[in-house]
Design a protein around this motif. Sequence first.
Motif, PDB file in Angstrom:
ATOM      1  N   ALA A 114      14.146  13.873  -2.744  1.00 52.16           N
ATOM      2  CA  ALA A 114      13.887  15.339  -3.101  1.00 52.16           C
ATOM      3  C   ALA A 114      12.952  15.803  -1.672  1.00 52.16           C
ATOM      4  O   ALA A 114      12.838  17.106  -1.556  1.00 52.16           O
ATOM      5  CB  ALA A 114      13.116  15.194  -4.427  1.00 52.16           C
ATOM      6  N   MET A 115      12.376  14.897  -1.114  1.00 48.65           N
ATOM      7  CA  MET A 115      11.318  15.065  -0.186  1.00 48.65           C
ATOM      8  C   MET A 115      11.919  14.901   1.293  1.00 48.65           C
ATOM      9  O   MET A 115      11.322  15.600   2.154  1.00 48.65           O
ATOM     10  CB  MET A 115      10.182  14.159  -0.013  1.00 48.65           C
ATOM     11  N   ARG A 116      13.215  14.911   1.434  1.00 48.27           N
ATOM     12  CA  ARG A 116      14.012  14.730   2.681  1.00 48.27           C
ATOM     13  C   ARG A 116      13.711  16.174   3.396  1.00 48.27           C
ATOM     14  O   ARG A 116      13.977  17.037   2.775  1.00 48.27           O
ATOM     15  CB  ARG A 116      15.438  14.387   2.641  1.00 48.27           C
ATOM     16  N   GLY A 117      13.488  16.029   4.549  1.00 46.75           N
ATOM     17  CA  GLY A 117      13.266  17.328   5.449  1.00 46.75           C
ATOM     18  C   GLY A 117      11.893  18.048   5.165  1.00 46.75           C
ATOM     19  O   GLY A 117      11.954  19.302   5.489  1.00 46.75           O
ATOM     20  N   GLY A 118      11.020  17.543   4.753  1.00 50.81           N
ATOM     21  CA  GLY A 118       9.575  17.838   4.592  1.00 50.81           C
ATOM     22  C   GLY A 118       9.374  18.633   3.411  1.00 50.81           C
ATOM     23  O   GLY A 118       8.475  19.426   3.357  1.00 50.81           O
ATOM     24  N   LYS A 119      10.409  18.723   2.359  1.00 45.47           N
ATOM     25  CA  LYS A 119      10.382  19.371   1.257  1.00 45.47           C
ATOM     26  C   LYS A 119       9.151  19.108   0.204  1.00 45.47           C
ATOM     27  O   LYS A 119       8.886  17.770   0.152  1.00 45.47           O
ATOM     28  CB  LYS A 119      11.529  19.548   0.397  1.00 45.47           C
ATOM     29  N   ALA A 120       8.395  19.931  -0.493  1.00 42.85           N
ATOM     30  CA  ALA A 120       7.542  19.501  -1.505  1.00 42.85           C
ATOM     31  C   ALA A 120       8.322  18.885  -2.545  1.00 42.85           C
ATOM     32  O   ALA A 120       9.478  19.803  -3.048  1.00 42.85           O
ATOM     33  CB  ALA A 120       6.763  20.764  -1.879  1.00 42.85           C
TER      34      ALA A 120
ATOM     35  N   LEU B 176       1.500   7.106  -0.612  1.00 44.44           N
ATOM     36  CA  LEU B 176       2.331   8.216  -0.977  1.00 44.44           C
ATOM     37  C   LEU B 176       1.303   9.073  -1.890  1.00 44.44           C
ATOM     38  O   LEU B 176       1.636  10.399  -1.876  1.00 44.44           O
ATOM     39  CB  LEU B 176       3.375   7.746  -2.193  1.00 44.44           C
ATOM     40  N   GLU B 177       0.595   8.527  -2.793  1.00 45.47           N
ATOM     41  CA  GLU B 177      -0.321   9.618  -3.834  1.00 45.47           C
ATOM     42  C   GLU B 177      -1.271  10.337  -2.765  1.00 45.47           C
ATOM     43  O   GLU B 177      -1.571  11.431  -3.013  1.00 45.47           O
ATOM     44  CB  GLU B 177      -1.099   8.508  -4.580  1.00 45.47           C
ATOM     45  N   GLU B 178      -1.999   9.668  -1.608  1.00 46.16           N
ATOM     46  CA  GLU B 178      -2.763  10.623  -0.961  1.00 46.16           C
ATOM     47  C   GLU B 178      -2.227  11.582   0.047  1.00 46.16           C
ATOM     48  O   GLU B 178      -2.564  12.463   0.166  1.00 46.16           O
ATOM     49  CB  GLU B 178      -3.443   9.252   0.043  1.00 46.16           C
ATOM     50  N   SER B 179      -0.921  11.155   0.411  1.00 42.11           N
ATOM     51  CA  SER B 179      -0.130  12.267   1.197  1.00 42.11           C
ATOM     52  C   SER B 179       0.430  13.411   0.285  1.00 42.11           C
ATOM     53  O   SER B 179       0.184  14.613   0.577  1.00 42.11           O
ATOM     54  CB  SER B 179       0.930  11.590   1.756  1.00 42.11           C
TER      55      SER B 179
ATOM     56  N   LYS C 171      -2.555  15.792  -0.083  1.00 43.57           N
ATOM     57  CA  LYS C 171      -2.974  16.315   0.815  1.00 43.57           C
ATOM     58  C   LYS C 171      -1.799  17.541   1.265  1.00 43.57           C
ATOM     59  O   LYS C 171      -2.121  18.287   2.290  1.00 43.57           O
ATOM     60  CB  LYS C 171      -3.147  15.499   1.888  1.00 43.57           C
ATOM     61  N   GLY C 172      -0.778  17.423   0.727  1.00 44.68           N
ATOM     62  CA  GLY C 172       0.401  18.137   0.877  1.00 44.68           C
ATOM     63  C   GLY C 172       0.872  17.750   2.216  1.00 44.68           C
ATOM     64  O   GLY C 172       1.699  18.552   2.829  1.00 44.68           O
ATOM     65  N   ASP C 173       0.934  16.499   2.587  1.00 49.83           N
ATOM     66  CA  ASP C 173       1.567  15.947   3.834  1.00 49.83           C
ATOM     67  C   ASP C 173       2.794  15.309   3.463  1.00 49.83           C
ATOM     68  O   ASP C 173       2.969  14.288   3.125  1.00 49.83           O
ATOM     69  CB  ASP C 173       0.594  14.815   4.562  1.00 49.83           C
ATOM     70  N   TYR C 174       3.878  16.061   3.223  1.00 52.01           N
ATOM     71  CA  TYR C 174       5.182  15.919   2.661  1.00 52.01           C
ATOM     72  C   TYR C 174       6.081  14.804   3.801  1.00 52.01           C
ATOM     73  O   TYR C 174       6.810  13.952   3.131  1.00 52.01           O
ATOM     74  CB  TYR C 174       5.998  16.644   2.160  1.00 52.01           C
ATOM     75  N   GLU C 175       5.712  14.830   4.764  1.00 53.83           N
ATOM     76  CA  GLU C 175       6.397  14.060   5.826  1.00 53.83           C
ATOM     77  C   GLU C 175       5.894  12.525   5.711  1.00 53.83           C
ATOM     78  O   GLU C 175       6.779  11.608   5.810  1.00 53.83           O
ATOM     79  CB  GLU C 175       6.168  14.441   7.202  1.00 53.83           C
ATOM     80  N   THR C 176       4.704  12.335   5.510  1.00 50.83           N
ATOM     81  CA  THR C 176       4.030  11.186   5.408  1.00 50.83           C
ATOM     82  C   THR C 176       4.524  10.581   4.077  1.00 50.83           C
ATOM     83  O   THR C 176       4.428   9.266   3.982  1.00 50.83           O
ATOM     84  CB  THR C 176       2.486  11.103   5.689  1.00 50.83           C
ATOM     85  N   ALA C 177       4.133  11.430   3.110  1.00 48.77           N
ATOM     86  CA  ALA C 177       4.790  11.080   1.530  1.00 48.77           C
ATOM     87  C   ALA C 177       6.222  10.624   1.656  1.00 48.77           C
ATOM     88  O   ALA C 177       6.584   9.764   0.963  1.00 48.77           O
ATOM     89  CB  ALA C 177       4.685  12.200   0.703  1.00 48.77           C
ATOM     90  N   PHE C 178       6.921  11.289   2.380  1.00 49.75           N
ATOM     91  CA  PHE C 178       8.565  10.917   2.688  1.00 49.75           C
ATOM     92  C   PHE C 178       8.491   9.536   3.115  1.00 49.75           C
ATOM     93  O   PHE C 178       9.200   8.628   2.472  1.00 49.75           O
ATOM     94  CB  PHE C 178       9.162  11.965   3.478  1.00 49.75           C
TER      95      PHE C 178
ATOM     96  N   LYS D 150       0.902  -1.166   0.209  1.00 43.79           N
ATOM     97  CA  LYS D 150       0.154  -0.024  -0.206  1.00 43.79           C
ATOM     98  C   LYS D 150       0.969   1.247   0.253  1.00 43.79           C
ATOM     99  O   LYS D 150       0.305   2.421   0.139  1.00 43.79           O
ATOM    100  CB  LYS D 150      -0.968  -0.032   1.190  1.00 43.79           C
ATOM    101  N   SER D 151       2.152   1.166  -0.071  1.00 43.38           N
ATOM    102  CA  SER D 151       2.916   2.294  -0.007  1.00 43.38           C
ATOM    103  C   SER D 151       2.773   3.461  -1.179  1.00 43.38           C
ATOM    104  O   SER D 151       2.637   4.497  -0.699  1.00 43.38           O
ATOM    105  CB  SER D 151       4.613   1.864  -0.095  1.00 43.38           C
TER     106      SER D 151
END
Length: 118
Positions: A84-90, A43-46, A49-56, A38-39
């Motif tokens: 690219a998302m390390r540190g919560g970046k978009a 990832l897509e859902e996060s 939502k702009g939830d980059y921490e969960t997407a990371f 389900k990863s």
Amino acid sequence: MTLKECYAALGGNYEDVLGRLRAERLVQKFLLKFLDDKSLALLEESLEKGDYETAFRASHTLKGVCQNLGFSELAASSEALTEAMRGGKAPDMALAEAVKADYQKVIGAVSAYQAELG
């Protein structure tokens, strides 16, 4: 389609994963279990939502699973997205699209392999 042919179709490294898992039946078992992972959905859902921490975390999990299973192309694209998302970046959404494309390639090959098993 053989397991080795499946790996060729999905852009993976069959010899690498066979060396790690040591038995074709284990490679097959974990390959087929990937269909339930389900990863990418998380990832897509996060990302939506702009939830980059969960997407990371989802991207990082996907990267690790793909590295362990020898899914070379998907591992590489998910690693690029993860970094690219390390540190919560978009992220650059082109990276996310590359992951989705590589994921669909893997799912297509694994599904075709599973269908031939019966």
